[in-house]
Design a protein around this motif. Sequence first.
Motif, mmCIF file in Angstrom:
data_model
loop_
_atom_site.group_PDB
_atom_site.id
_atom_site.type_symbol
_atom_site.label_atom_id
_atom_site.label_comp_id
_atom_site.label_asym_id
_atom_site.label_seq_id
_atom_site.Cartn_x
_atom_site.Cartn_y
_atom_site.Cartn_z
ATOM 1 N N LEU A 92 0.722 -1.160 0.146
ATOM 2 C CA LEU A 92 0.155 -0.040 0.200
ATOM 3 C C LEU A 92 0.911 1.483 -0.044
ATOM 4 O O LEU A 92 0.248 2.283 0.342
ATOM 5 N N THR A 151 -2.170 -6.124 4.148
ATOM 6 C CA THR A 151 -1.531 -5.127 3.439
ATOM 7 C C THR A 151 -0.278 -4.785 4.311
ATOM 8 O O THR A 151 -0.065 -5.193 5.711
ATOM 9 N N SER A 199 -9.407 -0.317 1.372
ATOM 10 C CA SER A 199 -8.013 -0.360 1.678
ATOM 11 C C SER A 199 -7.490 1.407 1.103
ATOM 12 O O SER A 199 -8.062 1.883 0.269
#
Length: 799
Positions: A151, A186, A240
């Motif tokens: 990310l 993540t 996300s």
Amino acid sequence: MESFENCFTTLIVILLLCNSIRCIDETECDNIEIQQLCLNQDTCDSCIQAHYCCHFCFDNKYTERKCNTKNNLLSLQCPIDKIEENFENTVEIVEDDPFSIITENANLEEIVQIKPQKMHLKLRKGAPFNLTFKYRPAENYPLDLYYLGDLSLSMSENMKIFKSLGKDLPRNLSQLTENYKLAYGTFVDKPGMPFYFTDKKSLENPCHNSGVSCEKGYLFKHWLDFTQDSEAFLKKVEASSLTANVDDLDGALDAILQILNCDERIGFSKSSRRIILLPTDSLLHSAGDGILVGAARKPTEECLLDDNGDLLNPLIYDYPTLQHIEMMLRQKKVNIIFAVKTRTKLYYYTNMTSQLLKGFAYVGELEEHSQNILELIKEGFYNFAETVSFYVNTTLHEYLDVQLFGDCENRGVFNATSICYGVTNDPVQFKIQITLKDLPSGKRNDVLEIEEKNINEKLQLSLEFIGNCQCAGYENLENKTCIHGDLRCGRCECENNWSGETCSEECNDFDTVNCRFFDKNGEGSKICNGKGECECGKCNCEPSYTGKYCEYQCPSRRINRELVICGGSSKGKCFEGKCLCHQGFTGEDCSCSTSQRDCVFEGMEICSGNGRCDCNKCSCFAGSIGDYCERNQNNTSNIVCERYEEEVAKVLMNNGTYHVENEYGVVQINDETDKGELTCNQKVDISMCQTSLYEGNSLCILEYCYYKSEQNQNTMIIAARKICTMTAGLKVIFSGALVVAAILILGVLLILAYKLRMYREERAEYKKFINANKNAVEMNPIYRSPLVEYTNPLRTKTD
């Protein structure tokens, strides 16, 4: 008809029993030398270990020699229930469930892909034992895919693409298997300097320098346990948020380690193909980098996720090493697909996986906007699913030698390999060769597991070692005691420095009389014949010597400085100076193999019809030479060269391939044209083959040679290359063209030189003419210049 069926059924049962339990060949046990070998044994253990024909009678009332063949013991009235049975290497199939066919309601936790699943083996010391098993990959075998998202801000395009997959993801996964589950997590990096800016503004919004708002920094978050609900998975991905760190390296190894440590916590299935998908454009932090942020402790194998999926204490433990990750991937049977976005970093990941994560990771290039992410998942899945690799951990079984062989092409030929590629739905057969090198002390049984490298499939071997007597049913009716030893099978086994029937005689009290041989005249020999030491009244002989007085010397030879007696324990055993050879070996020292495999080149006649096969090696008739007697003495004819001339030409001239397997082994042709020299040139006593062919206007010399592969003695390599030159006719034409071109160029140069000379001469003549005219004007008194000059009267000086 019914009686026929009963007879047929009985025959099948007998065949199966003979296949699983090999009965002792009593005709071999009638051999006088073998019987004498048995009679010379004093203890039960030495009796059983001497030869599989030797059995031991532990009946108290039996007064004859305790160790003998079974028939002799029975004929001498030893009760059958008082005989310690002996065996050859035997195998019994304990569990042999059929291969699984995965249906809609199948139990996905009990899938069978190895057949059989359990075997019981009885092993003798030094005797190699072969057994086979099959592997067939089950269609729709479960897949657990963990999507580990990077990310960092630079991967924003990748996240957009993955969020937009929608129904494409479940549709593509269902093409791989109908039974799949998804999980999501993540990662970024350890949240501290120098990997993150730690000022208040940067902590709240690590992306503020880029003019966007993003989530606070963190190392790893697990968002979703494994689920069959694709929509729930996609919703978690869509929710996300990106974040950012400072450097170009990230904490992916920490995230991978937590996924492996928390395999039960996040819901990995017991029977499934476990894959972590990691799209990234960053390099990896590894062990030692954590010290920069104050994380100095060695990573543990403890799951550090809290109930919300957050990683606890990210600044305490250092990053793991790649060796640690490889160990955990092997232990948890998990694979990784690295989808690398940047071409320059693709080499880094490719090099890393080939050296440190070989067999556990797949690397693919992620296109600019990550459009090929689904294709990479498919490629990585089949890379793992179509490869089967078995291994066995013998670290705790040092007394065993285990070798694996595979018949990857299903042609009945086993090569020394534990890996097969391109495996589909057809069964692949493997062979295991197990040799008990030494009897483990204090251990009669053990368990060995042959495991598949990447999935939870294994063959369990229950081992029973032959050589340590149990004498079940022995009764000490005489209340016999051993003062300095243990009573086993009716005999005292004494401690060191003690001997006698009850281990009551100290060895220091013994003289050397019992270690010397006396003839009829009372003349005694040297102690232990000068070939051993007298210990406790018995001779402890030097290597290669045997007998009560070390009077016999066994046939032996030194191999790599090691003295090998009777060819080694796998080939024979010495008795009274003679070698008793095992099946498949013969000769004075049992070094002569009865096989003819090394005398035949891929299905040709034995020794090419020009010799005889002695001890698995060709002895050529007069006029022939070579390992297979394939050449004449003048090297003007070679049967192997002639046989493979056409195949070599096809490979070299048409960029073809040649790989053939049969009962004699493997033959493959390698094109080595691009190498400086053939591999054979580095070997000794290699015969070269040569032929020629035309390729267009070129004449090509084809050179090739053959030799056995050093990695696999069953594989014959033919190394070949071509050297092409122009033909004589084309050379004449080319030479003529060069002459004509040279003449033309020379003519043009001559013309240019002549023109240059004329140009220079004309310029000189012109200069002469100009100077001559100038002189003529100055000397003529009536010459008037054609130039007239006028002044405008209206133009003043001021103008």
